[in-house]
Design a protein around this motif. Structure first.
Motif, short mmCIF file in Angstrom:
data_model
loop_
_atom_site.label_atom_id
_atom_site.label_comp_id
_atom_site.label_asym_id
_atom_site.label_seq_id
_atom_site.Cartn_x
_atom_site.Cartn_y
_atom_site.Cartn_z
N ALA A 120 83.83 -2.55 -10.59
CA ALA A 120 83.63 -3.89 -11.17
C ALA A 120 82.88 -3.79 -12.49
CB ALA A 120 82.85 -4.79 -10.20
N ILE A 121 82.95 -4.86 -13.25
CA ILE A 121 82.21 -5.00 -14.50
C ILE A 121 81.36 -6.26 -14.42
CG2 ILE A 121 82.41 -5.47 -16.99
CD1 ILE A 121 85.10 -3.99 -16.92
N ASN A 122 80.12 -6.15 -14.85
CA ASN A 122 79.31 -7.34 -15.10
C ASN A 122 79.44 -7.62 -16.60
OD1 ASN A 122 77.35 -9.22 -15.73
ND2 ASN A 122 75.74 -8.28 -14.50
N PRO A 123 80.12 -8.71 -16.98
CA PRO A 123 80.39 -8.97 -18.39
C PRO A 123 79.25 -9.68 -19.11
CG PRO A 123 81.38 -10.69 -17.08
CD PRO A 123 80.72 -9.74 -16.10
N GLY A 124 78.09 -9.75 -18.47
CA GLY A 124 77.06 -10.65 -18.95
C GLY A 124 76.06 -10.11 -19.94
N ASN A 125 76.11 -8.81 -20.30
CA ASN A 125 75.10 -8.27 -21.21
C ASN A 125 75.12 -9.02 -22.53
OD1 ASN A 125 73.09 -6.14 -21.78
ND2 ASN A 125 74.56 -5.49 -23.33
N ALA A 126 73.94 -9.49 -22.97
CA ALA A 126 73.90 -10.40 -24.12
C ALA A 126 72.61 -10.27 -24.91
CB ALA A 126 74.06 -11.84 -23.62
N TYR A 127 72.62 -10.86 -26.09
CA TYR A 127 71.42 -10.95 -26.93
C TYR A 127 71.24 -12.41 -27.33
CZ TYR A 127 71.11 -5.97 -26.81
OH TYR A 127 70.95 -4.69 -26.35
N LEU A 128 69.98 -12.84 -27.33
CA LEU A 128 69.67 -14.25 -27.55
C LEU A 128 68.53 -14.40 -28.54
CD1 LEU A 128 69.94 -13.76 -24.11
CD2 LEU A 128 70.32 -16.22 -24.34
N VAL A 129 68.46 -15.61 -29.13
CA VAL A 129 67.37 -15.98 -30.04
C VAL A 129 66.80 -17.31 -29.57
CG1 VAL A 129 68.38 -14.77 -32.02
CG2 VAL A 129 68.94 -17.19 -31.61
N PRO A 130 65.58 -17.65 -30.01
CA PRO A 130 65.05 -18.98 -29.69
C PRO A 130 65.96 -20.07 -30.25
CG PRO A 130 63.34 -17.56 -30.59
CD PRO A 130 64.63 -16.84 -30.80
N ALA A 131 65.97 -21.23 -29.61
CA ALA A 131 66.83 -22.32 -30.06
C ALA A 131 66.54 -22.73 -31.49
CB ALA A 131 66.69 -23.51 -29.12
N ASP A 132 65.28 -22.59 -31.92
CA ASP A 132 64.93 -22.99 -33.29
C ASP A 132 64.94 -21.82 -34.27
OD1 ASP A 132 62.71 -21.62 -32.41
OD2 ASP A 132 61.27 -23.23 -32.83
N SER A 133 65.55 -20.71 -33.88
CA SER A 133 65.59 -19.55 -34.75
C SER A 133 66.41 -19.83 -36.01
CB SER A 133 66.23 -18.36 -34.01
OG SER A 133 66.49 -17.29 -34.90
#
Length: 349
Positions: A120-133
């Motif tokens: 299986a693959i977990n497709p969820g690896n991600a990068y995020l910023v603050p909403a006000d970035s």
């Protein structure tokens, strides 16, 4: 009456004959098997993926398989000691990434173990910023680095969390040599630690996951905990297999906007970097090959039947069965690609 009886007996014999290969293979297996995993959490994705496969194999082969969340170091130790095949292992790309990053306790899995099937693959690896970035996209982040702005990225060093960070630095180096020095790591621990680094203004970008962080992307923009996705590392072909509804308030189409090719983090100036977090099995090098052959054959039938794919997708996993030989070649190719990325950003440091 005799003809009917002979016909029925012949049919029964044919059914029994077809079942013989799986029965014979099952007889080669221990009655009780321990599936150790490279995580200590019984609530994480490694345990979830492993439990689904263990349950399906137990039913198919008529044996007991228990998932044991012992963590990577202990799992490798136990697997190395057990030549009988009573212990097998499930882990993900961290198994070889840890070795590439030089993390203590991670050896070369391709030299020291037999690679089993991917499941299986977990497709969820991600990068995020603050909403006000001020950063609206990965282009903004890479341009900021090129302009001399220091961009702080919270990661857990030495594996799955770090590989996307390495890809950011590599892309910066490919596009504007020298700017990679402005992509800097903030080394933390768990996902909650990475989240807190963002909320404490210690990081501009964090590694996260769709499953763990999507809830924060649904908060009002003025909430201090609100976040935005800027990059999902999975291949678009992987995300396209996810449920159309996506997860939470984020649809599959919205996820695809944050993945290649719509969000581009270059690998070499021509192709985009992508990363699927894949789960696969590992076996002791000296284990009886009949055991791994039986597992391969059983999983082939399980995935041909299709029920496990439904359960995996319901848990936001992408089914991805490859038998052992194909899995080994596939994972070695991934290892080689990411090894080059890590080597490239290390040159001159």
């Amino acid at each position: 009456m005799n003809i009917t009886r002979r016909t029925l007996l012949a049919a029964a014999s044919a059914v029994a004959l077809l079942a013989q290969p799986m029965i014979a293979q099952a007889q080669d297996l221990p009655r009780n098997m321990r599936l150790v995993i490279g995580s200590k959490s019984t609530g994480g994705d490694t345990y979830q993926a492993s439990a689904m496969v263990a349950d399906a194999l137990s039913e198919k082969l008529g044996i007991n398989i228990k998932v044991d969340a012992v963590g990577s170091s202990e799992a490798f130790k136990v697997l190395s000691r057990d030549k009988r095949g009573t212990t097998i292992m499930m882990f993900h790309d961290q198994a070889y990434l840890g070795h590439l990053y030089g993390v203590t306790g991670y050896d070369d899995i391709f030299a020291n173990y037999n690679i089993g099937p991917t499941v299986a693959i977990n497709p969820g690896n991600a990068y995020l910023v603050p909403a006000d970035s001020p950063y609206q996209s990965m282009d903004d982040i890479l341009q900021a680095a090129a302009d001399g702005t220091r961009v702080r990225v919270a990661i857990q060093p030495g594996g799955v969390s770090e590989i996307g960070f390495s890809a950011m630095k590599n892309a910066a180096k490919v596009m504007n040599p020298g700017s990679e020095e402005n992509i800097v790591a903030v080394n933390t621990g768990s996902q909650s630690d990475k989240n807190q680094a963002m909320w404490d203004d210690l990081a501009d970008v964090i590694n996260g996951s769709i499953q763990g962080n999507e809830q924060f992307t649904q908060l009002p923009a003025d909430d201090e905990k609100a976040m935005r996705f800027v990059w999902i590392t999975a291949r678009p072909e992987t995300l396209e297999q996810a449920p159309e509804a996506g997860m939470g308030g984020t649809s599959r189409d919205e996820m695809l906007k944050h993945a290649s090719p719509e969000t581009s983090v270059t690998l070499d100036g021509n192709e985009d970097f992508t990363f699927d977090k894949e789960f696969f099995m590992l076996f002791n090098k000296d284990m009886d090959p009949a055991i791994s052959e039986a597992i391969d054959a059983a999983l082939t039938e399980i995935y041909d039947a299709g029920d496990i794919q439904t359960r995996q997708k319901e848990a936001f996993f992408i089914p991805n069965f490859l038998p052992s030989d194909e899995a080994k070649a596939h994972l070695q190719a991934k290892r080689d690609t990411y090894g080059k990325v890590i080597e490239q950003i290390s040159q001159g440091n």
